[in-house]
Design an enzyme around this catalytic site. Structure first.
Site, PDB file in Angstrom:
ATOM      1  N   GLN A  73      -4.188  -1.527   9.757  1.00  0.00           N
ATOM      2  CA  GLN A  73      -4.146  -2.824   9.088  1.00  0.00           C
ATOM      3  C   GLN A  73      -4.794  -3.899   9.965  1.00  0.00           C
ATOM      4  OE1 GLN A  73      -2.815  -3.377   5.900  1.00  0.00           O
ATOM      5  NE2 GLN A  73      -3.797  -5.366   6.161  1.00  0.00           N
ATOM      6  N   LYS A  82       0.841  -1.206   0.000  1.00  0.00           N
ATOM      7  CA  LYS A  82       0.000   0.000   0.000  1.00  0.00           C
ATOM      8  C   LYS A  82       0.871   1.250   0.000  1.00  0.00           C
ATOM      9  CE  LYS A  82      -3.791  -2.238   2.470  1.00  0.00           C
ATOM     10  NZ  LYS A  82      -4.452  -2.451   3.764  1.00  0.00           N
ATOM     11  N   ASP A 114     -10.442   3.334   4.578  1.00  0.00           N
ATOM     12  CA  ASP A 114     -10.960   1.969   4.399  1.00  0.00           C
ATOM     13  C   ASP A 114     -12.487   1.970   4.315  1.00  0.00           C
ATOM     14  OD1 ASP A 114      -8.860   0.154   4.128  1.00  0.00           O
ATOM     15  OD2 ASP A 114      -8.507   0.039   6.281  1.00  0.00           O
TER      16      ASP A 114
END
Ligand code: NDP
Length: 292
Positions: free
Chosen positions: A98, A54, A121
Site C-alpha cells: 500500500q 481491498k 498493482d
C-alpha cells in the site's frame, strides 16, 4: 444536465461478479483459493481504510487474503526479504504494498523488487515495460478500470482524440498507453502544458488524473465528449474529482461521477489482476469477459 452518467459502482459490481465466478472455478480446479497478500507499513489512516476495503472485497470474491502490517521504520532490506519470501510462496498469487510508504522505504525500490508475476498493482518496471511493448502483463488497475468503463459506455476510441491530464506511473502514463493501444490519438498533458483548456477542447475523450479539485471546467469540454474523472480530492469536507461535475455534465456526452465512478473500478481490477495472476501461474485459461 445532458451527459449520460457512467455508473462505476454498477460496472465494478459486474467485474467483481465475473471475478467471483473465476475464483470459484479456480478453487474447484486446484483445491485452493487465489491468494492475495496486502502489505501495509506504518499507521496511515487512509492506507488502513484502503487495505481493509481491498481485503474485504477480495474475500467476498472468493480469495484467500492475508493482511500484513509492518512497523514504520521498516528498512528496504526487510521489505525485500518479505517480498522474496512471498515470491517463493506457491499459495500467494498476488501481492501489493500500500502506497505511500514511510521512509526509509521508497516506492521505486519496492516496485523494482516485487515479483513481476505477482505484482497485481502492475507498477513494476517489468510489467510497465510489457505494457509499453503491447505484451500480456499485469496492468495498473485504475487505467484498466477506465478502459473497461469506456468500452462499457460504447465509446469509439478508434482515431478519437484522447487527452490524458497527468503523467504519473500509476495512472497517466499507463492510461495513455492503453488508449494508444486502442488506436486513439493521445495527448498527454501535465503541469507545464500550455493552454490546457484549449488542448482539452479538442478532445473526444478526456481522462483527468491530476489531484486538483474541479480543475476541468465546463468551457474546457467539447460538446458530446466523454469525460472520465480519476481524481479524488477533498474540498470543503466533501469528496470531489478533478472535474467540475455540474458544469461539465451540461456539455459532455458522458461523464463519471466522484464518488461512484473510477474509484470502485480500481479495486475491482485489483481483484481481476489477482485472479489473472493465479490463472497464469497455474497454466489455466483466463476467465473471459474481464481483462480484454
Ligand atoms: P500524481 O500527483 O502522481 O500526478 C498528478 C499529475 O497531474 C502530474 O503528472 C502533474 O504534472 C499533473 N498536474 C498537477 N497539477 C496540474 C495542473 N495544474 N495542470 C495540469 N496537470 C497538472 O497523482 P496520481 O496520478 O497518483 O493521481 C491523480 C489523481 O487521481 C489524484 O486525485 C488521486 O487521488 C487520484 N487517484 C484516484 C484513483 C482511483 O482509484 N480513483 C487511483 C489513483 C489516483 P507534473 O508531472 O508536471 O507534476
Amino acid at each position: 444536465m445532458s451527459a449520460t452518467v457512467i455508473d462505476g459502482r454498477d460496472a465494478a459490481r459486474r467485474v467483481r461478479e465475473r471475478v467471483a465466478e473465476g475464483c470459484a472455478a479456480f478453487e474447484a480446479r486446484h483445491g485452493r483459493k487465489p491468494g492475495l497478500v496486502g502489505i501495509q507499513v506504518g499507521e496511515d489512516p487512509a492506507s488502513e481504510i484502503y487495505q481493509r476495503n481491498k481485503a474485504q472485497q477480495a474475500e467476498e470474491a472468493g480469495m484467500a487474503v492475508e493482511r500484513m502490517k509492518l512497523p514504520a521504520g521498516t528498512t528496504q532490506a526487510e521489505m525485500d526479504a518479505l517480498l522474496d519470501r512471498l515470491a517463493a510462496d506457491d499459495a500467494v498469487d498476488g501481492m501489493l504494498v500500500q502506497l505511500p510508504v514511510p521512509e526509509p522505504l521508497a516506492e521505486p525500490a519496492i516496485a523494482a523488487h516485487i515479483a513481476p508475476s505477482k505484482d497485481v498493482d502492475g507498477f513494476s518496471p517489468v510489467n510497465i515495460g510489457h505494457l509499453v511493448r503491447g505484451e500480456p502483463c499485469l496492468r495498473p488497475c485504475t487505467p484498466s478500470g477506465v478502459m473497461w468503463l469506456l468500452d462499457d459506455a460504447g465509446v469509439d476510441l478508434e482515431g478519437a482524440n484522447a487527452v490524458v491530464i497527468g503523467r504519473s506511473v500509476i495512472v497517466g502514463k499507463p492510461q495513455a498507453l492503453m488508449l494508444l493501444e486502442r488506436n486513439a490519438t493521445v495527448t498527454i498533458t501535465h503541469s507545464r502544458t500550455r493552454d490546457l483548456a484549449a488542448v482539452c477542447r479538442e478532445a473526444d475523450v478526456i481522462v483527468a488524473a491530476v489531484g486538483v479539485a474541479e480543475m476541468v471546467r465546463g468551457d474546457w469540454v467539447k460538446p458530446g465528449a466523454t469525460v472520465i474523472d480519476v481524481g479524488m480530492n477533498r474540498l470543503d469536507d466533501r469528496l470531489c474529482g478533478d472535474v467540475a461535475y455540474d458544469e461539465v455534465a451540461e456539455v459532455a456526452g458522458a461523464i463519471t461521477p466522484v464518488p461512484g465512478g473510477v474509484g470502485p473500478m480500481t479495486i475491482a481490477f485489483l481483484l481481476a489482476n489477482t485472479l489473472q495472476s493465479a490463472e497464469r501461474r497455474m497454466g489455466d485459461e483466463p476467465t473471459r469477459g474481464i481483462i480484454t
